[in-house]
Design a protein around this motif. Structure first.
Motif, short mmCIF file in Angstrom:
data_model
loop_
_atom_site.label_atom_id
_atom_site.label_comp_id
_atom_site.label_asym_id
_atom_site.label_seq_id
_atom_site.Cartn_x
_atom_site.Cartn_y
_atom_site.Cartn_z
N GLU A 223 -8.65 17.07 1.91
CA GLU A 223 -8.74 15.62 1.76
C GLU A 223 -8.23 14.96 3.02
O GLU A 223 -7.13 15.26 3.50
CB GLU A 223 -7.93 15.16 0.56
CG GLU A 223 -8.15 13.72 0.22
CD GLU A 223 -7.49 13.30 -1.07
OE1 GLU A 223 -7.12 12.13 -1.14
OE2 GLU A 223 -7.33 14.14 -1.96
N VAL B 108 1.19 3.40 -3.24
CA VAL B 108 -0.07 4.06 -3.60
C VAL B 108 -0.23 5.35 -2.80
O VAL B 108 -0.59 6.40 -3.34
CB VAL B 108 -1.26 3.11 -3.37
CG1 VAL B 108 -2.58 3.83 -3.59
CG2 VAL B 108 -1.16 1.89 -4.25
N VAL B 109 0.09 5.29 -1.52
CA VAL B 109 -0.02 6.47 -0.65
C VAL B 109 0.99 7.53 -1.08
O VAL B 109 0.66 8.71 -1.16
CB VAL B 109 0.20 6.06 0.83
CG1 VAL B 109 0.31 7.28 1.73
CG2 VAL B 109 -0.92 5.15 1.30
N GLN B 110 2.22 7.11 -1.39
CA GLN B 110 3.25 8.06 -1.82
C GLN B 110 2.89 8.73 -3.14
O GLN B 110 3.08 9.93 -3.31
CB GLN B 110 4.60 7.36 -1.93
CG GLN B 110 5.17 6.95 -0.60
CD GLN B 110 6.43 6.13 -0.73
OE1 GLN B 110 6.78 5.67 -1.81
NE2 GLN B 110 7.11 5.90 0.38
N ASN C 204 -6.47 12.70 5.58
CA ASN C 204 -5.15 12.03 5.63
C ASN C 204 -4.07 12.70 4.81
O ASN C 204 -2.93 12.27 4.85
CB ASN C 204 -5.25 10.56 5.23
CG ASN C 204 -6.12 9.76 6.16
OD1 ASN C 204 -6.19 10.03 7.35
ND2 ASN C 204 -6.81 8.77 5.62
N TYR C 205 -4.37 13.71 4.01
CA TYR C 205 -3.36 14.40 3.22
C TYR C 205 -3.48 15.90 3.48
O TYR C 205 -4.54 16.47 3.28
CB TYR C 205 -3.54 14.14 1.72
CG TYR C 205 -3.32 12.71 1.32
CD1 TYR C 205 -2.06 12.24 1.05
CD2 TYR C 205 -4.39 11.83 1.21
CE1 TYR C 205 -1.85 10.92 0.69
CE2 TYR C 205 -4.20 10.52 0.85
CZ TYR C 205 -2.92 10.07 0.58
OH TYR C 205 -2.73 8.76 0.22
N VAL D 239 0.83 -1.20 0.00
CA VAL D 239 0.00 0.00 0.00
C VAL D 239 0.87 1.26 0.00
O VAL D 239 0.44 2.30 -0.49
CB VAL D 239 -0.95 -0.02 1.23
CG1 VAL D 239 -1.75 1.25 1.32
CG2 VAL D 239 -1.87 -1.22 1.14
N ASP D 240 2.08 1.21 0.50
CA ASP D 240 2.95 2.37 0.60
C ASP D 240 3.14 3.12 -0.72
O ASP D 240 3.02 4.34 -0.75
CB ASP D 240 4.32 1.99 1.19
CG ASP D 240 4.24 1.71 2.68
OD1 ASP D 240 3.23 2.09 3.29
OD2 ASP D 240 5.19 1.14 3.21
N ARG E 47 -0.12 9.20 -4.33
CA ARG E 47 -1.24 10.12 -4.10
C ARG E 47 -0.73 11.43 -3.51
O ARG E 47 -1.16 12.51 -3.92
CB ARG E 47 -2.27 9.47 -3.17
CG ARG E 47 -3.45 10.33 -2.88
CD ARG E 47 -4.31 10.51 -4.11
NE ARG E 47 -5.38 11.43 -3.81
CZ ARG E 47 -5.74 12.43 -4.57
NH1 ARG E 47 -5.15 12.64 -5.72
NH2 ARG E 47 -6.71 13.23 -4.22
N ALA E 48 0.17 11.37 -2.55
CA ALA E 48 0.74 12.59 -1.95
C ALA E 48 1.54 13.37 -2.99
O ALA E 48 1.45 14.60 -3.05
CB ALA E 48 1.62 12.23 -0.76
N MET F 220 1.66 12.74 4.46
CA MET F 220 0.96 11.49 4.19
C MET F 220 0.51 10.84 5.50
O MET F 220 1.03 11.19 6.57
CB MET F 220 1.90 10.51 3.48
CG MET F 220 2.37 10.96 2.14
SD MET F 220 3.45 9.75 1.36
CE MET F 220 4.98 10.04 2.23
N PRO F 221 -0.42 9.91 5.41
CA PRO F 221 -0.75 9.13 6.61
C PRO F 221 0.50 8.43 7.12
O PRO F 221 1.30 7.94 6.34
CB PRO F 221 -1.78 8.11 6.10
CG PRO F 221 -2.32 8.68 4.84
CD PRO F 221 -1.23 9.52 4.26
#
Length: 156
Positions: A109, A45-47, A111-112, A42-43, A49-50, A141-142
């Motif tokens: 948004e 994807v989060v990076q 978490n961001y 998942v990392d 998005r940020a 990021m979260p």
């Protein structure tokens, strides 16, 4: 005549217990590796998005004028021999120039959070300090990590 004695064959209780212990240790190790792989997948994807949020904010800022007093098209540049004096970094509500974004925070948004800093940085480029501005966009990021993007906008 030969008499063959048949010995009883099979698995003893000790062998069964040892087998179960070895298999359960291997299964626990396999589950831990699988869990770590799922969490780590998942990392990225989060990076990404940020990074997308930070880049979108940076693109929006770089599309603006250098200064409040910069004419449309940028010519003549403010503080030039034929231009008017620059107003400096003075945030206002219309977001029509780079300086307006100094101190901007977007937490729309969950978490961001995206925050922006604008400073005079001409000396970093070998110019008069007020002739360039460094824009720094930070996307949190979260989990507490962050993505930081920086760019220069030059008064030309």
């Amino acid at each position: 005549m030969f008499i063959f004695k048949r010995f009883q064959s099979g698995v003893t209780l000790i062998e069964t217990v040892v087998f179960l212990v070895v298999v359960s240790i291997a299964l626990v190790a396999l589950i831990r590796v699988y869990t770590q792989a799922v969490v780590s997948s998942v990392d990225p994807v989060v990076q990404i998005r940020a990074l997308e949020k930070a880049q979108a904010q940076m693109d929006e800022i770089l599309a603006r004028k250098f200064d409040e007093n910069t004419p449309t098209g940028g010519v003549p540049a403010c503080d030039s021999s034929t231009g008017v004096a620059c107003a400096g970094i003075s945030p206002d509500a219309d977001y029509d120039d780079v300086g307006d974004y100094n101190g901007f925070v977007d937490a729309s948004e969950t978490n961001y959070t995206v925050s922006v800093s604008v400073v005079n940085a001409g000396s970093e480029l070998g110019l008069v300090n007020t002739r360039a501005r460094r824009i720094t966009v930070t996307a949190l990021m979260p989990g507490g990590n962050s993505v930081v993007l920086s760019a220069y906008k030059v008064n030309f």
